[in-house]
Design an enzyme around this catalytic site. Structure first.
Site, PDB file in Angstrom:
ATOM      1  N   CYS A 121       0.819  -1.224   0.000  1.00  0.00           N
ATOM      2  CA  CYS A 121       0.000   0.000   0.000  1.00  0.00           C
ATOM      3  C   CYS A 121       0.850   1.270   0.000  1.00  0.00           C
ATOM      4  O   CYS A 121       0.332   2.360  -0.230  1.00  0.00           O
ATOM      5  CB  CYS A 121      -0.927   0.009   1.208  1.00  0.00           C
ATOM      6  SG  CYS A 121      -1.942  -1.471   1.316  1.00  0.00           S
ATOM      7  N   HIS A 260      -3.108   7.003   3.420  1.00  0.00           N
ATOM      8  CA  HIS A 260      -3.568   5.753   2.802  1.00  0.00           C
ATOM      9  C   HIS A 260      -4.852   5.321   3.504  1.00  0.00           C
ATOM     10  O   HIS A 260      -4.950   5.369   4.725  1.00  0.00           O
ATOM     11  CB  HIS A 260      -2.481   4.690   2.943  1.00  0.00           C
ATOM     12  CG  HIS A 260      -2.973   3.309   2.649  1.00  0.00           C
ATOM     13  ND1 HIS A 260      -3.693   3.012   1.512  1.00  0.00           N
ATOM     14  CD2 HIS A 260      -2.873   2.142   3.347  1.00  0.00           C
ATOM     15  CE1 HIS A 260      -4.009   1.724   1.526  1.00  0.00           C
ATOM     16  NE2 HIS A 260      -3.521   1.184   2.629  1.00  0.00           N
ATOM     17  N   ASN A 290     -10.010  -0.330   1.045  1.00  0.00           N
ATOM     18  CA  ASN A 290      -8.554  -0.231   0.928  1.00  0.00           C
ATOM     19  C   ASN A 290      -8.157  -0.654  -0.493  1.00  0.00           C
ATOM     20  O   ASN A 290      -8.251  -1.829  -0.829  1.00  0.00           O
ATOM     21  CB  ASN A 290      -7.907  -1.132   1.982  1.00  0.00           C
ATOM     22  CG  ASN A 290      -6.388  -1.124   1.920  1.00  0.00           C
ATOM     23  OD1 ASN A 290      -5.797  -0.620   0.956  1.00  0.00           O
ATOM     24  ND2 ASN A 290      -5.760  -1.682   2.937  1.00  0.00           N
TER      25      ASN A 290
HETATM   26  O1  UT7 Z   1      -3.246  -1.332   3.949  1.00  0.00           O
HETATM   27  C1  UT7 Z   1      -2.487  -1.812   5.036  1.00  0.00           C
HETATM   28  C2  UT7 Z   1      -2.894  -3.193   5.367  1.00  0.00           C
HETATM   29  N1  UT7 Z   1      -4.015  -3.478   6.141  1.00  0.00           N
HETATM   30  C3  UT7 Z   1      -4.416  -2.838   7.285  1.00  0.00           C
HETATM   31  O2  UT7 Z   1      -3.968  -1.789   7.614  1.00  0.00           O
HETATM   32  C4  UT7 Z   1      -5.449  -3.530   8.131  1.00  0.00           C
HETATM   33  C5  UT7 Z   1      -5.079  -3.462   9.589  1.00  0.00           C
HETATM   34  N2  UT7 Z   1      -6.005  -4.192  10.443  1.00  0.00           N
HETATM   35  C6  UT7 Z   1      -7.307  -3.822  10.601  1.00  0.00           C
HETATM   36  O3  UT7 Z   1      -7.774  -2.874   9.985  1.00  0.00           O
HETATM   37  C7  UT7 Z   1      -8.152  -4.564  11.625  1.00  0.00           C
HETATM   38  O4  UT7 Z   1      -7.320  -5.405  12.386  1.00  0.00           O
HETATM   39  C8  UT7 Z   1      -9.313  -5.406  11.005  1.00  0.00           C
HETATM   40  C9  UT7 Z   1     -10.358  -4.459  10.425  1.00  0.00           C
HETATM   41  C10 UT7 Z   1      -8.791  -6.333   9.931  1.00  0.00           C
HETATM   42  C11 UT7 Z   1      -9.978  -6.231  12.080  1.00  0.00           C
HETATM   43  O5  UT7 Z   1     -10.468  -5.381  13.116  1.00  0.00           O
HETATM   44  P1  UT7 Z   1     -10.144  -5.699  14.633  1.00  0.00           P
HETATM   45  O6  UT7 Z   1     -10.827  -4.659  15.430  1.00  0.00           O
HETATM   46  O7  UT7 Z   1      -8.649  -5.818  14.777  1.00  0.00           O
HETATM   47  O8  UT7 Z   1     -10.870  -7.068  14.846  1.00  0.00           O
HETATM   48  P2  UT7 Z   1     -10.262  -8.437  15.391  1.00  0.00           P
HETATM   49  O9  UT7 Z   1      -9.427  -9.098  14.345  1.00  0.00           O
HETATM   50  O10 UT7 Z   1      -9.652  -8.189  16.743  1.00  0.00           O
HETATM   51  O11 UT7 Z   1     -11.564  -9.287  15.590  1.00  0.00           O
HETATM   52  C12 UT7 Z   1     -12.553  -8.947  16.586  1.00  0.00           C
HETATM   53  C13 UT7 Z   1     -13.694  -9.915  16.457  1.00  0.00           C
HETATM   54  C14 UT7 Z   1     -13.281 -11.364  16.367  1.00  0.00           C
HETATM   55  O12 UT7 Z   1     -14.241 -12.152  17.044  1.00  0.00           O
HETATM   56  P3  UT7 Z   1     -14.001 -12.639  18.559  1.00  0.00           P
HETATM   57  O13 UT7 Z   1     -12.748 -13.455  18.507  1.00  0.00           O
HETATM   58  O14 UT7 Z   1     -13.854 -11.388  19.366  1.00  0.00           O
HETATM   59  O15 UT7 Z   1     -15.231 -13.407  18.824  1.00  0.00           O
HETATM   60  C15 UT7 Z   1     -13.331 -11.685  14.911  1.00  0.00           C
HETATM   61  O16 UT7 Z   1     -13.548 -13.037  14.643  1.00  0.00           O
HETATM   62  O17 UT7 Z   1     -14.396  -9.645  15.230  1.00  0.00           O
HETATM   63  C16 UT7 Z   1     -14.500 -10.850  14.478  1.00  0.00           C
HETATM   64  N3  UT7 Z   1     -14.494 -10.510  13.062  1.00  0.00           N
HETATM   65  C17 UT7 Z   1     -15.613 -10.168  12.403  1.00  0.00           C
HETATM   66  N4  UT7 Z   1     -16.897 -10.072  12.782  1.00  0.00           N
HETATM   67  C18 UT7 Z   1     -17.790  -9.679  11.862  1.00  0.00           C
HETATM   68  C19 UT7 Z   1     -13.441 -10.432  12.214  1.00  0.00           C
HETATM   69  N5  UT7 Z   1     -13.852 -10.043  11.003  1.00  0.00           N
HETATM   70  C20 UT7 Z   1     -15.200  -9.875  11.090  1.00  0.00           C
HETATM   71  C21 UT7 Z   1     -16.190  -9.479  10.178  1.00  0.00           C
HETATM   72  N6  UT7 Z   1     -17.477  -9.400  10.604  1.00  0.00           N
HETATM   73  N7  UT7 Z   1     -15.888  -9.168   8.889  1.00  0.00           N
END
Ligand code: UT7
Length: 340
Positions: A121, A260, A290
């Protein structure tokens, strides 16, 4: 690396911008029907409401072509007069030939050196620095910098932790000498120790595409979201702060911050910690998701359309991505002031 280039004796700026996003729009409601997710979760955790998705027959160069043509037209530069064409992409048409060579042929940029640049990115900011360097040293006169992505093709549409994030699009910028202002400095870096936090395991020489690799779905984006999130929130702040300090500037010297578009929460964190006024921040993540290396030039094109890029507007761009890489560029906008 970090450099204040304002005293280099040559002013280099962006004289044309172009953007293109495929017509098809995938909304959060559409995703609710594909994976176990909700509009509420996606909007709250990312700020994304919809994203554009390329047609099966559309490759990265197909998205780049209209963006490149628009940028050249705005700059009043003919493709045959380009010396350099850098395409930042993580989703090239093929591993080789370079998408830049394909695009150069389609544009008629017959004199241009053309190569792809892989910095995730951060690709657009890296590519802008390459164009700056080539022009400042006299290696090149006019350059075209492109960020183009078809991330939908490398997304596992059954993986809710990644498929809600990404979208397709392209943006392009003509870079050339300007009478004054232009690019003031860059800060760029990479930390390969975090490479496996955001990668496509198969398709390279480490793990070629085999039936076994496909069975394990190793051809798709794998991401440790929280690790990348932590890294991104840190470097988006440090990169911008260090670059502004190197350029003898402060946050009050930023008229438009173009980050970004990875996650609205990452941008909000950077804005808060940098102490930037929210009206100086450009965001369109709600409509594009993104789009990796396309995200900053897509923002620049919309900012121009909204009249936010005047002569003299001081723009700070920052990005973070696969590598893990990061980078910032600081510049004074110079509308139509190429020095010819
Ligand atoms: O361009 C540069 C590259 N990418 C980035 O910069 C992305 C960086 N990371 C992020 O933006 C975030 O980490 C995400 C948006 C990918 C995820 O958000 P998060 O707040 O870090 O969520 P998490 O991975 O901690 O997951 C929290 C909960 C989990 O459930 P439990 O374990 O708490 O029950 C996940 O399984 O949310 C769940 N979850 C979802 N729920 C509904 C993960 N994805 C989803 C989803 N819908 N799409």
């Amino acid at each position: 690396m970090i450099a204040n280039v304002s005293g280099n004796g040559i002013a280099v700026g962006i004289t044309g911008i172009g953007a293109y996003a495929p017509e098809r729009v995938l909304t959060n409601a559409d995703l609710e029907r594909m994976v176990d997710t909700s509009d509420e979760w996606i909007v709250t955790r990312t700020g994304i409401r919809e994203r554009h998705i390329a047609e099966p027959e559309q490759a990265a160069s197909d998205l780049a072509l209209p963006a490149a043509r628009e940028a050249l037209e705005e700059a009043g530069v003919a493709a045959r007069d380009l010396d350099l064409l850098v395409v930042a992409t993580a989703t090239p048409d093929m591993l080789f030939p370079a998408t830049a060579a394909v695009l150069a042929d389609e544009l008629g940029a017959k004199r241009a050196a053309a190569y792809d640049l892989l910095a995730g990115c951060t690709g657009f900011v890296y590519a802008l620095s390459q164009a700056y360097g080539a022009i400042a040293t006299g290696l090149s006169g006019k350059a075209l910098v492109v960020g183009t992505e078809t991330l939908s093709k490398i997304t596992n549409w059954q993986d809710r932790s990644t498929c809600i994030l990404f979208g397709d699009g392209a943006g392009a910028a003509v870079v050339e000498p300007v009478s004054e202002g232009g690019i003031l400095g860059f800060e760029l870096g990479a930390d390969g120790s975090g490479g496996s936090d955001l990668c496509i395991p198969a398709g390279g020489s480490r793990t070629p595409v085999t039936a076994d690799a496909l069975d394990q779905e190793l051809q798709f984006i794998k991401m440790r979201g929280q690790e990348v999130f932590r890294f991104a929130t840190r470097v988006m702040v440090t990169s911008a702060e260090e670059l502004l300090a190197e350029c003898g500037a402060g946050v009050d010297d930023v008229d438009l911050y173009v980050p970004h578009q990875a996650n609205k929460r990452i941008i909000d964190h950077a804005v808060k910690n940098l102490g930037l006024a929210s009206e100086r921040v450009f965001m369109n993540i709600d409509r594009y998701g993104n789009t990796s290396s396309a995200s900053i030039p897509l923002c620049l094109a919309e900012a121009r359309d909204q009249g936010l890029l005047d002569d003299g507007t001081r723009v700070l761009m920052s990005a973070v991505g696969a590598g893990l890489t990061w980078g910032s560029a600081y510049m004074t906008w110079t509308n139509g002031r190429a020095s010819r």
